[in-house]
Design an enzyme around this catalytic site. Structure first.
Site, PDB file in Angstrom:
ATOM      1  N   SER A 176       2.390  21.805   7.057  1.00 25.82           N
ATOM      2  CA  SER A 176       3.197  20.882   6.246  1.00 25.82           C
ATOM      3  C   SER A 176       2.700  20.729   4.815  1.00 25.82           C
ATOM      4  O   SER A 176       3.349  20.058   4.019  1.00 25.82           O
ATOM      5  CB  SER A 176       3.221  19.497   6.906  1.00 25.82           C
ATOM      6  OG  SER A 176       1.915  18.963   6.989  1.00 25.82           O
ATOM      7  N   ARG A 214       2.516   3.904  -3.214  1.00 33.78           N
ATOM      8  CA  ARG A 214       1.453   3.199  -2.487  1.00 33.78           C
ATOM      9  C   ARG A 214       0.924   2.026  -3.301  1.00 33.78           C
ATOM     10  O   ARG A 214       0.674   0.941  -2.765  1.00 33.78           O
ATOM     11  CB  ARG A 214       0.312   4.160  -2.166  1.00 33.78           C
ATOM     12  CG  ARG A 214       0.636   5.214  -1.132  1.00 33.78           C
ATOM     13  CD  ARG A 214      -0.541   6.150  -0.924  1.00 33.78           C
ATOM     14  NE  ARG A 214      -0.252   7.189   0.069  1.00 33.78           N
ATOM     15  CZ  ARG A 214      -1.076   8.161   0.402  1.00 33.78           C
ATOM     16  NH1 ARG A 214      -2.281   8.237  -0.180  1.00 33.78           N
ATOM     17  NH2 ARG A 214      -0.733   9.062   1.298  1.00 33.78           N
ATOM     18  N   GLU A 217       3.078 -17.998 -15.207  1.00 26.43           N
ATOM     19  CA  GLU A 217       3.295 -19.018 -16.220  1.00 26.43           C
ATOM     20  C   GLU A 217       1.989 -19.409 -16.907  1.00 26.43           C
ATOM     21  O   GLU A 217       1.946 -19.581 -18.132  1.00 26.43           O
ATOM     22  CB  GLU A 217       3.937 -20.264 -15.588  1.00 26.43           C
ATOM     23  CG  GLU A 217       5.308 -20.023 -14.995  1.00 26.43           C
ATOM     24  CD  GLU A 217       5.280 -19.677 -13.518  1.00 26.43           C
ATOM     25  OE1 GLU A 217       6.201 -20.067 -12.799  1.00 26.43           O
ATOM     26  OE2 GLU A 217       4.308 -18.998 -13.074  1.00 26.43           O
ATOM     27  N   LEU A 227       7.363   7.097  14.727  1.00 25.88           N
ATOM     28  CA  LEU A 227       7.247   5.737  14.195  1.00 25.88           C
ATOM     29  C   LEU A 227       8.430   5.433  13.285  1.00 25.88           C
ATOM     30  O   LEU A 227       9.025   4.350  13.361  1.00 25.88           O
ATOM     31  CB  LEU A 227       5.934   5.571  13.435  1.00 25.88           C
ATOM     32  CG  LEU A 227       5.713   4.222  12.746  1.00 25.88           C
ATOM     33  CD1 LEU A 227       5.756   3.077  13.748  1.00 25.88           C
ATOM     34  CD2 LEU A 227       4.391   4.212  11.988  1.00 25.88           C
ATOM     35  N   ARG A 229      -4.736   7.518  -5.387  1.00 28.08           N
ATOM     36  CA  ARG A 229      -5.638   8.374  -6.158  1.00 28.08           C
ATOM     37  C   ARG A 229      -4.945   8.874  -7.418  1.00 28.08           C
ATOM     38  O   ARG A 229      -3.722   9.035  -7.459  1.00 28.08           O
ATOM     39  CB  ARG A 229      -6.102   9.566  -5.313  1.00 28.08           C
ATOM     40  CG  ARG A 229      -6.812   9.153  -4.043  1.00 28.08           C
ATOM     41  CD  ARG A 229      -7.320  10.343  -3.238  1.00 28.08           C
ATOM     42  NE  ARG A 229      -6.248  11.201  -2.755  1.00 28.08           N
ATOM     43  CZ  ARG A 229      -5.530  10.961  -1.661  1.00 28.08           C
ATOM     44  NH1 ARG A 229      -5.726   9.851  -0.964  1.00 28.08           N
ATOM     45  NH2 ARG A 229      -4.586  11.804  -1.272  1.00 28.08           N
ATOM     46  N   ALA A 248       7.666  19.996   8.716  1.00 32.95           N
ATOM     47  CA  ALA A 248       6.603  20.975   8.984  1.00 32.95           C
ATOM     48  C   ALA A 248       7.217  22.169   9.699  1.00 32.95           C
ATOM     49  O   ALA A 248       8.275  22.069  10.322  1.00 32.95           O
ATOM     50  CB  ALA A 248       5.501  20.364   9.849  1.00 32.95           C
ATOM     51  N   GLY A 262       4.487   8.882  11.358  1.00 31.95           N
ATOM     52  CA  GLY A 262       5.252  10.106  11.492  1.00 31.95           C
ATOM     53  C   GLY A 262       6.660   9.873  11.976  1.00 31.95           C
ATOM     54  O   GLY A 262       7.207   8.763  11.925  1.00 31.95           O
ATOM     55  N   HIS A 287      -1.254 -17.679 -11.969  1.00 33.05           N
ATOM     56  CA  HIS A 287       0.163 -17.393 -11.910  1.00 33.05           C
ATOM     57  C   HIS A 287       0.673 -16.902 -13.263  1.00 33.05           C
ATOM     58  O   HIS A 287       0.000 -17.049 -14.294  1.00 33.05           O
ATOM     59  CB  HIS A 287       0.943 -18.644 -11.496  1.00 33.05           C
ATOM     60  CG  HIS A 287       0.744 -19.016 -10.062  1.00 33.05           C
ATOM     61  ND1 HIS A 287       1.367 -20.090  -9.474  1.00 33.05           N
ATOM     62  CD2 HIS A 287       0.002 -18.441  -9.082  1.00 33.05           C
ATOM     63  CE1 HIS A 287       1.024 -20.174  -8.197  1.00 33.05           C
ATOM     64  NE2 HIS A 287       0.182 -19.192  -7.946  1.00 33.05           N
TER      65      HIS A 287
END
Length: 364
Positions: free
Chosen positions: A171, A187, A55, A300, A210, A165, A297, A53
């Site tokens: 796209s 990410r 601390e 979703l 990456r 797109a 996409g 942790h």
């Protein structure tokens, strides 16, 4: 020590805590600074995997200089025995004289107990320094504890007119190299990256971080009712990052995917016949995830917005127009009235290369 000094040292602790984002789940990404007089003698943040942790790391660096010092911690020190001894006991044993805590921990194993333990040992405790910023920093951890699901960030990269797109499906690339590199940073600070089956099928993404020289990767989550896609890039990078597939109940024994992913998560169907995204998020929370970055996409993304599961939106806008025949960034929200639209507050906006990044947070 003055209130302005407290705020300054806590701001540093919050900055240190950010280094653990994306790699400490299910634990919170805590930061800690130990100050002797006006001199910083120890710095720490939650380490990958959640241990040690913050601390413990700061106390290790401070050594004997922690005696009679002040500790600044972004979250109430833990008071329960788990894989490691409680941080509250470590602070007491080190001889800390004062502990400045940004915000209390809602975890019932900790809530109030860490502060009480410190006070019973004669340590002065100040609670609430930079509390609002700490609430934002730990909101994924809090959301999982209080609502059972991770914080969800929706990432969109669109043209000026909200398209992702051309009509033919082209796209790559709407946004510039700088914005795409920034997405890899996004990410890296989330526990998981999520896409729908349509995006996996159309783009064959790897969903890995990456170009940042990191030795950790987020979990890759693909949401697909029938698992009817082929994504070699996802499968070939399993030795780099875990792959979880979320699917409808009848596909529980899908042998074709059993050896090509790290987890198959069965998700019940909603009344409309699609996957129940609220149940999906609960399943991800039960596995320890505190933050998920959704990269598409459009269907979703729209479903998450419709179900009020999006906490933050990060929008990259490029300086080109694609027209009404191009593909929209969001699917159908089925809004009959404007007041039903999900609303967000603009937190920040800045230029990244030729593009603009806007950060939005859901209004309460």
């Amino acid at each position: 020590m003055s209130a302005s000094s407290d705020a300054r040292f806590m701001a540093l602790a919050l900055s240190l805590g950010q280094r653990g984002q994306g790699c400490v789940w299910p634990n919170p990404a805590v930061g800690c600074v130990i100050v002797q007089g006006s001199r910083i003698v120890g710095r720490g943040w939650t380490q990958p995997g959640g241990r040690p942790h913050a601390e413990a790391m700061a106390l290790r660096q401070a050594g004997a200089l922690a005696q009679r010092a002040t500790a600044f911690v972004t979250l109430e020190p833990c008071a329960h025995h788990g894989a490691t001894p409680p941080c509250a006991e470590a602070l007491i044993a080190a001889g800390i004289a004062r502990c400045v805590v940004a915000i209390s921990d809602p975890d019932p194993r900790v809530s109030g107990k860490g502060i009480s333990k410190l006070q019973e040992a004669g340590i002065e405790v100040s609670l609430g320094c930079q509390a609002q910023k700490a609430l934002v920093a730990h909101r994924g951890f809090f959301n999982r504890l209080e609502n059972g699901r991770p914080r969800v960030t929706l990432k969109l990269a669109t043209s000026l007119d909200g398209r992702i797109a051309t009509a033919s499906g082209e796209s790559q690339w709407i946004t510039g190299a700088e914005a795409r590199r920034d997405v890899h940073g996004l990410r890296a600070c989330h526990d998981a990256v999520m896409v729908g089956g349509g995006t996996a099928r159309a783009d064959n993404p790897s969903l890995t971080v990456r170009g940042l020289n990191l030795d950790r990767q987020p979990v890759r989550v693909v949401v697909s009712r029938h698992l009817d896609f082929d994504a070699p890039a996802l499968q070939s990078s399993r030795d780099v990052a875990p792959l979880w597939l979320c699917h409808a109940p009848q596909l529980r024994e899908n042998d074709a995917w059993q050896t090509q992913c790290d987890a198959l998560l069965q998700v019940p169907l909603a009344p409309d016949g699609q996957l129940d995204l609220a149940a999906l998020m609960q399943a991800l929370g039960s596995r320890g995830l505190t933050s998920v970055l959704c990269e598409g996409g459009g269907q979703l993304a729209a479903s998450l917005l419709r179900d009020q599961l999006v906490d933050d939106v990060i929008l990259y806008t490029a300086g080109l127009a694609l027209g009404a025949d191009a593909l929209p960034g969001l699917g159908d929200l089925a809004l009959s009235h404007l007041h039903l639209a999900p609303r967000f507050e603009l937190i920040s906006a800045r230029k990244i290369g030729p593009d603009i990044r806007q950060d939005w947070r859901r209004l309460p």
